[in-house]
Design an enzyme around this catalytic site. Structure first.
Site, PDB file in Angstrom:
ATOM      1  N   CYS A   1     116.353  53.750 112.071  1.00 37.15           N
ATOM      2  CA  CYS A   1     117.514  54.387 112.103  1.00 37.15           C
ATOM      3  C   CYS A   1     117.540  55.639 111.191  1.00 37.15           C
ATOM      4  O   CYS A   1     118.396  56.540 111.554  1.00 37.15           O
ATOM      5  CB  CYS A   1     118.507  53.598 112.049  1.00 37.15           C
TER       6      CYS A   1
ATOM      7  N   HIS B   1     124.740  58.082 110.722  1.00 37.14           N
ATOM      8  CA  HIS B   1     124.136  57.235 111.914  1.00 37.14           C
ATOM      9  C   HIS B   1     125.114  56.163 112.294  1.00 37.14           C
ATOM     10  O   HIS B   1     126.190  55.822 111.636  1.00 37.14           O
ATOM     11  CB  HIS B   1     122.947  56.326 111.125  1.00 37.14           C
TER      12      HIS B   1
ATOM     13  N   ASN C   1     124.380  52.128 119.294  1.00 34.08           N
ATOM     14  CA  ASN C   1     123.448  52.398 118.219  1.00 34.08           C
ATOM     15  C   ASN C   1     122.091  52.641 118.920  1.00 34.08           C
ATOM     16  O   ASN C   1     121.232  51.670 119.277  1.00 34.08           O
ATOM     17  CB  ASN C   1     123.306  51.146 117.047  1.00 34.08           C
TER      18      ASN C   1
HETATM   19  O1  UT7 Z   1     121.064  50.379 112.434  1.00 33.15           O
HETATM   20  C1  UT7 Z   1     120.383  49.597 111.654  1.00 33.15           C
HETATM   21  C2  UT7 Z   1     120.915  48.837 110.781  1.00 33.15           C
HETATM   22  N1  UT7 Z   1     121.919  47.620 111.345  1.00 33.15           N
HETATM   23  C3  UT7 Z   1     122.996  47.812 110.993  1.00 33.15           C
HETATM   24  O2  UT7 Z   1     123.809  48.722 110.149  1.00 33.15           O
HETATM   25  C4  UT7 Z   1     123.836  46.708 111.336  1.00 33.15           C
HETATM   26  C5  UT7 Z   1     124.561  45.913 110.400  1.00 33.15           C
HETATM   27  N2  UT7 Z   1     125.215  44.722 110.779  1.00 33.15           N
HETATM   28  C6  UT7 Z   1     126.388  44.749 111.561  1.00 33.15           C
HETATM   29  O3  UT7 Z   1     126.911  45.682 111.981  1.00 33.15           O
HETATM   30  C7  UT7 Z   1     127.128  43.472 111.458  1.00 33.15           C
HETATM   31  O4  UT7 Z   1     126.812  42.625 110.697  1.00 33.15           O
HETATM   32  C8  UT7 Z   1     127.331  42.783 112.896  1.00 33.15           C
HETATM   33  C9  UT7 Z   1     127.978  43.751 114.212  1.00 33.15           C
HETATM   34  C10 UT7 Z   1     125.801  42.809 113.398  1.00 33.15           C
HETATM   35  C11 UT7 Z   1     127.918  41.524 112.830  1.00 33.15           C
HETATM   36  O5  UT7 Z   1     129.146  41.610 112.676  1.00 33.15           O
HETATM   37  P1  UT7 Z   1     129.619  40.761 111.323  1.00 33.15           P
HETATM   38  O6  UT7 Z   1     131.016  40.976 110.931  1.00 33.15           O
HETATM   39  O7  UT7 Z   1     128.686  40.911 110.140  1.00 33.15           O
HETATM   40  O8  UT7 Z   1     129.811  39.227 111.861  1.00 33.15           O
HETATM   41  P2  UT7 Z   1     128.840  38.081 111.362  1.00 33.15           P
HETATM   42  O9  UT7 Z   1     127.371  38.236 111.706  1.00 33.15           O
HETATM   43  O10 UT7 Z   1     129.135  37.705 109.964  1.00 33.15           O
HETATM   44  O11 UT7 Z   1     129.271  36.915 112.354  1.00 33.15           O
HETATM   45  C12 UT7 Z   1     130.723  36.294 112.120  1.00 33.15           C
HETATM   46  C13 UT7 Z   1     130.727  35.246 113.442  1.00 33.15           C
HETATM   47  C14 UT7 Z   1     129.811  34.372 113.429  1.00 33.15           C
HETATM   48  O12 UT7 Z   1     130.457  33.168 113.870  1.00 33.15           O
HETATM   49  P3  UT7 Z   1     130.844  31.961 112.754  1.00 33.15           P
HETATM   50  O13 UT7 Z   1     129.543  31.585 111.972  1.00 33.15           O
HETATM   51  O14 UT7 Z   1     131.768  32.748 111.683  1.00 33.15           O
HETATM   52  O15 UT7 Z   1     131.570  30.934 113.554  1.00 33.15           O
HETATM   53  C15 UT7 Z   1     128.856  34.669 114.523  1.00 33.15           C
HETATM   54  O16 UT7 Z   1     128.225  33.778 115.317  1.00 33.15           O
HETATM   55  O17 UT7 Z   1     130.692  36.118 114.649  1.00 33.15           O
HETATM   56  C16 UT7 Z   1     129.806  35.454 115.510  1.00 33.15           C
HETATM   57  N3  UT7 Z   1     129.381  36.600 116.278  1.00 33.15           N
HETATM   58  C17 UT7 Z   1     129.697  36.821 117.766  1.00 33.15           C
HETATM   59  N4  UT7 Z   1     130.864  36.394 118.193  1.00 33.15           N
HETATM   60  C18 UT7 Z   1     131.167  36.965 119.395  1.00 33.15           C
HETATM   61  C19 UT7 Z   1     128.067  37.191 116.092  1.00 33.15           C
HETATM   62  N5  UT7 Z   1     128.029  38.074 117.128  1.00 33.15           N
HETATM   63  C20 UT7 Z   1     128.885  37.770 118.124  1.00 33.15           C
HETATM   64  C21 UT7 Z   1     129.230  38.330 119.124  1.00 33.15           C
HETATM   65  N6  UT7 Z   1     130.234  37.996 119.814  1.00 33.15           N
HETATM   66  N7  UT7 Z   1     128.451  39.160 119.951  1.00 33.15           N
END
Ligand code: UT7
Length: 333
Positions: A116, A256, A286
């Protein structure tokens, strides 16, 4: 003779026609529009459909439009640097394929893999050729076909990314406009949080790697999120501080587009208000190397000669970077 700086003298982008909405994704994985919008800011993304179509197809469209709008003949181009992590082939480089397809017969080219942060690494590299006086016209591309490396059964990654390409023309400037400063960083320990396991020389493709889904993006989202907020906001603040810039001096923050929450945190630390932050994540998601040139393309009509821009990125590697530049032209009337 006055100092030579490297300035962007034209910008163009290309996104494929197919719109993959959050609602369509919800038919493929267990997710929903409300979750995706509230956690990322993404409403839809573009996908390059059809077999046998590599990232170069999008990059070629972006470059052709760039040559046309800047009235540049392809033979005038000295070099093409393509930032991508989804090259058409392992080799030859995608930049070579692009040069051939647009008729840039006099250009040398190479690809640059910094995920990225790739466009910023490539922009800074291209600027050095211009500043040294050795080359006059360089095209810097950020392009990725993320749909080619996503597992559309993995809801934690497939909702974030999209396909797209942007291209900038870099030329010399004698008014001290263009790139003023750059900070480029990387840390290979980030491999554990964000990678594609197989397909390289460590784990070449095999039946097993395909069956284990090891050719797709693996990401520990919340760990990456924490690094992204700290590093992207931190490097943007660092470049402001060392150039004596306050939030009120910044015409535009060009971040980004990984997650709206990361962008908001960066803008807050820089004390740049929301209306000075370029944002198109809701439409494109992204696009990895594509996000920053696609933002510049979207906002080109609002940019004025002399505007102070801070570009900032964070991505796989880990890599992170910030560039301070003075925009070199105003919109044509
Ligand atoms: O560009 C390259 C670098 N990458 C980035 O900068 C990405 C950085 N990370 C992020 O943007 C975020 O971490 C994500 C968008 C990938 C995820 O968001 P989050 O707020 O960090 O969610 P999380 O991974 O902590 O997950 C929270 C909950 C989990 O459920 P439980 O364990 O709390 O029951 C996940 O299983 O949300 C669940 N979850 C989803 N639910 C619905 C994860 N993905 C999804 C989904 N839809 N697509």
């Amino acid at each position: 003779m006055s100092k030579i700086t490297a300035a962007i003298t034209g910008i163009n982008g290309y996104v494929p026609d197919y719109v993959l909405t959050n609602d369509e994704l919800a038919t493929m994985v267990d997710t929903n529009d409300e979750w995706i919008v509230s956690r990322t800011g993404i409403k839809e993304r573009r996908i390059l459909k059809g077999s046998g179509k590599g990232v170069s197809i999008m990059a070629v469209e972006a470059v052709k439009g760039l040559l046309q709008k800047t009235k540049t003949a392809p033979e005038e181009i000295d070099a093409i640097i393509c930032a991508t992590i989804t090259p058409d082939l392992t080799f030859p480089a995608t930049s070579n394929l692009i040069a051939q397809k647009v008729g840039a017969k006099n250009a040398f080219g190479f690809d640059l893999a910094a995920a990225c942060s790739g466009f910023l690494f490539a922009l800074s590299t291209g600027a050095k050729f211009i500043e040294s006086g050795s080359h006059k016209k360089i095209i810097v591309i950020g392009a990725d076909k993320m749909s080619s490396i996503l597992d559309y059964k993995d809801r934690t990654t497939c909702i974030i990314f999209g396909d797209g390409a942007g291209a900038a023309l870099l030329e010399s400037n004698h008014e001290d406009l263009g790139i003023q400063d750059a900070i480029l960083k990387s840390d290979g320990s980030g491999e554990q949080y964000l990678n594609i396991k197989a397909g390289g020389s460590r784990y070449p493709a095999s039946l097993g790697t395909v069956q284990n889904h090891e050719h797709y993006v693996y990401q520990e989202g919340s760990a990456v999120f924490k690094f992204a907020v700290t590093k992207m906001a931190g490097v943007a603040k660092e470049i402001m501080d060392r150039n004596d810039l306050k939030g009120s001096d910044i015409a535009w923050l060009v971040p980004h587009q990984a997650n709206k929450r990361i962008i908001d945190a960066t803008a807050k630390l820089m004390q740049v208000p929301d209306d000075k932050v370029m944002m198109n994540i809701s439409r494109y998601g992204n696009t990895t190397g594509g996000t920053i040139p696609l933002c510049l393309w979207d906002y080109e009509a609002q940019l004025k000669k002399g505007d102070n821009l801070i570009l900032a990125a964070f991505g796989g590697g880990f890599t992170w970077a910030s560039i301070y530049l003075k925009w070199a032209y105003s919109p044509e009337n």
